[in-house]
Design an enzyme around this catalytic site. Structure first.
Site, short mmCIF file in Angstrom:
data_model
loop_
_atom_site.label_atom_id
_atom_site.label_comp_id
_atom_site.label_asym_id
_atom_site.label_seq_id
_atom_site.Cartn_x
_atom_site.Cartn_y
_atom_site.Cartn_z
CD GLU A 1 2.98 108.16 43.68
OE1 GLU A 1 2.18 108.57 44.55
OE2 GLU A 1 2.66 108.03 42.48
CG HIS B 1 -0.47 110.74 42.97
ND1 HIS B 1 -0.16 109.50 43.48
CD2 HIS B 1 -1.78 110.66 42.60
CE1 HIS B 1 -1.22 108.71 43.42
NE2 HIS B 1 -2.22 109.39 42.88
#
Length: 530
Positions: free
Chosen positions: A263, A281
């Site tokens: 990420e 997220h």
């Protein structure tokens, strides 16, 4: 002087105000976390660091944090904090695991519904002017089996919501007891059973060595055909390449992911696959959750810096303010016991055993153990504390064990510390009396009743007449005033010990005179933080 806290990420004004209202000197620089060099240049000025995800508390930053005592992460994930480095430096790392629990659980349920009814694809198709009603055939959640991997705080909320949707829920969690499973209304199963029975699977575990790749290619091969996978926990729990293959082959009917192995996730094998729902997220991304975790971390950090209360620490046992009041004298005693054997032991220690008897066994034993180990390790490193000492001891190869037992003597409770070296064992025991003052009650198996002072003197000798006079005479000759004098012996004419509490440090000349008197086998000056 008031503790100083730096906030290097975005926190709400209300959270900043909590610090100020509690008397903390707070420096709010929400953009600083993105500039690692500027942050490192000033971090040494602060006692606390409050962060979200933008600030990276790396080993290099922690090394520069010469005064830092606590790092508070507003949120559950601490991937951006070097926990081992912080622990070795004696810095407590806190998170806020409960502030975003409902939000994350709701997101998991939302994604499960979205993938069950193909809502994102149907939405895009309809916006494009198509009317593909027959294309988006979904499935109901009612009566389907949901497999929950991790039945902790967030997992238990998901379970509650799923039962409300009339799903059948099974759970895999090594720490889930049968009683807790019954209370939650789920069947506790093994992982393989969950994989083969579940129509939907959702993850609610941290990323650890044990959980990494828990849904591996081999595990995916065991899945019930047509299963749908939801992950709002942590990237790295699922082999994304293997899952993408299973989705393309049709063995897995759908997937919904909020977290990814890397990420920010600008690419993934799961992207652009049919019936795969992805979000960036967002598990904790609600107004309520962001405010809750900010307020919580401000309260927790303030409590620790002002009262010593520890909440939601990653690298230290939590101690509430109430526990701190009750346990305070016992934590002090634990430190003194460790300090005593640490000062008395010149050889490398190979093992530490701590016995908790009676009332002492009912407290937070992890905190008491950490205090004992810190007391022992301070002889070699005065900078260690309850956070760093267990880590340093483990790195040194010292085995630490604890034992609990019911009340076994005249004291309501006591703690006994035994250290082992290659050549000997050494032990000391203590208790806390009704006046809340710690006492030593046994040394080397010999009963004593010794008040603990900043400066003490320990001697051993044969139990023969004239020892007290000789000891008092020599100390008097060197202007050493005795505040408290404790004697003990194994048996008449056997081994005897004396432990003296004196007003000032015993001068070296007095120690030399005692050692050269020919009366004492061992003479040891001791110091304690009281």
């Amino acid at each position: 002087m008031a503790p100083k806290v730096l906030i290097s990420d975005e926190l709400s004004d209300a959270a900043v105000q909590i610090f100020r209202d509690r008397g903390i000197d707070v420096d709010f620089q929400p953009k600083l976390g993105k500039d690692k060099d500027a942050l490192a240049a000033i971090i040494g000025n602060y006692d606390g660091l409050a962060i979200r995800s933008a600030t990276k508390a790396t080993e290099k930053l922690i090394a520069a944090a010469t005064n830092l005592k606590v790092i508070g992460r507003a949120g559950i994930g601490v991937d951006n904090v070097d926990i081992p480095a912080a622990s070795k430096k004696g810095i407590i790392v806190m998170n806020t695991p409960f502030g975003n629990s409902i939000t994350t659980a709701e997101h998991a349920i939302s994604l499960m519904m979205a993938v069950a009814r193909q809502i994102p694809e149907a939405n895009a198709s309809t916006h494009a002017g198509k009317w593909e009603k027959s294309r988006f055939m979904g499935v109901e959640l009612t009566a389907k089996t949901l497999g929950v991997i991790g039945a902790g705080n967030i997992g238990s909320i998901v379970i509650d919501r799923a039962l409300g949707l009339k799903m059948k829920v099974i759970a895999y969690d090594p720490f889930l007891t049968e009683d807790r499973a019954t209370a939650l209304g789920v069947d506790k199963v093994e992982l393989d059973d969950l994989l083969t029975r579940s129509d939907f699977i959702t993850f609610h575990v941290p990323l650890t060595d044990q959980t990494r790749n828990i849904l591996s290619r081999e595990a995916i091969a065991k899945l019930k055909p047509g299963v749908r996978i939801v992950n709002c926990a942590r990237g790295g729990l699922v082999d994304e390449d293997a899952l993408a293959d299973a989705l393309k082959e049709g063995r897995v009917a759908g997937a919904a992911f909020d977290v990814f192995a890397v990420e920010p996730a600008t690419e993934s094998p799961l992207f652009n696959l049919p019936n795969v729902v992805v979000t960036p997220h967002l598990g904790a991304a609600t107004t309520e959750a962001q405010e809750n975790v900010a307020l919580q971390v401000a309260e927790q950090m303030s409590d620790y810096l002002l009262t010593g209360a520890v909440s939601n620490a990653i690298n230290m046992p939590s101690i509430t303010a109430e526990e701190s009041k009750v346990m305070g004298p016992w934590i002090t005693l634990s430190g003194h016991l460790g300090n005593f054997v640490g000062q008395m032991t010149d050889e490398p220690i190979t093992a530490i055993n701590i016995l908790f008897d009676g009332q002492a066994s009912e407290f937070n034993l992890k905190a008491l153990t950490a205090a004992v180990v810190a007391g022992i390790m301070r002889r070699r490193n005065p900078d260690v504390n309850m956070v760093s000492a267990p880590v340093i001891a483990k790195d040194s190869g010292i085995q630490i064990s604890t034992t609990k037992q019911d009340q076994s003597g005249v004291f309501e409770g006591y703690i006994k510390v035994t250290v082992t070296t290659e050549n000997r064992e050494r032990s000391v025991a203590g208790t806390v009396f009704s006046d809340h003052k710690p006492r030593f009650i046994q040394i080397k198996g010999i009963t004593v009743d010794a008040e603990i002072g900043a400066h003490m003197l320990y001697t051993t000798n044969k139990d023969v007449p004239g020892i007290i006079g000789k000891l008092g005479s020599i100390l008097g000759d060197h202007d050493v005033n005795i505040a408290n004098f404790t004697l003990g012996r194994s048996e008449a004419k056997g081994e005897a010990i004396a432990l003296l509490y004196v007003d000032e440090a015993v001068p070296a000349a007095a120690i030399d005179a005692l050692e050269s008197s020919g009366v004492f086998q061992q003479v040891k000056p001791l110091t304690f933080e009281v």
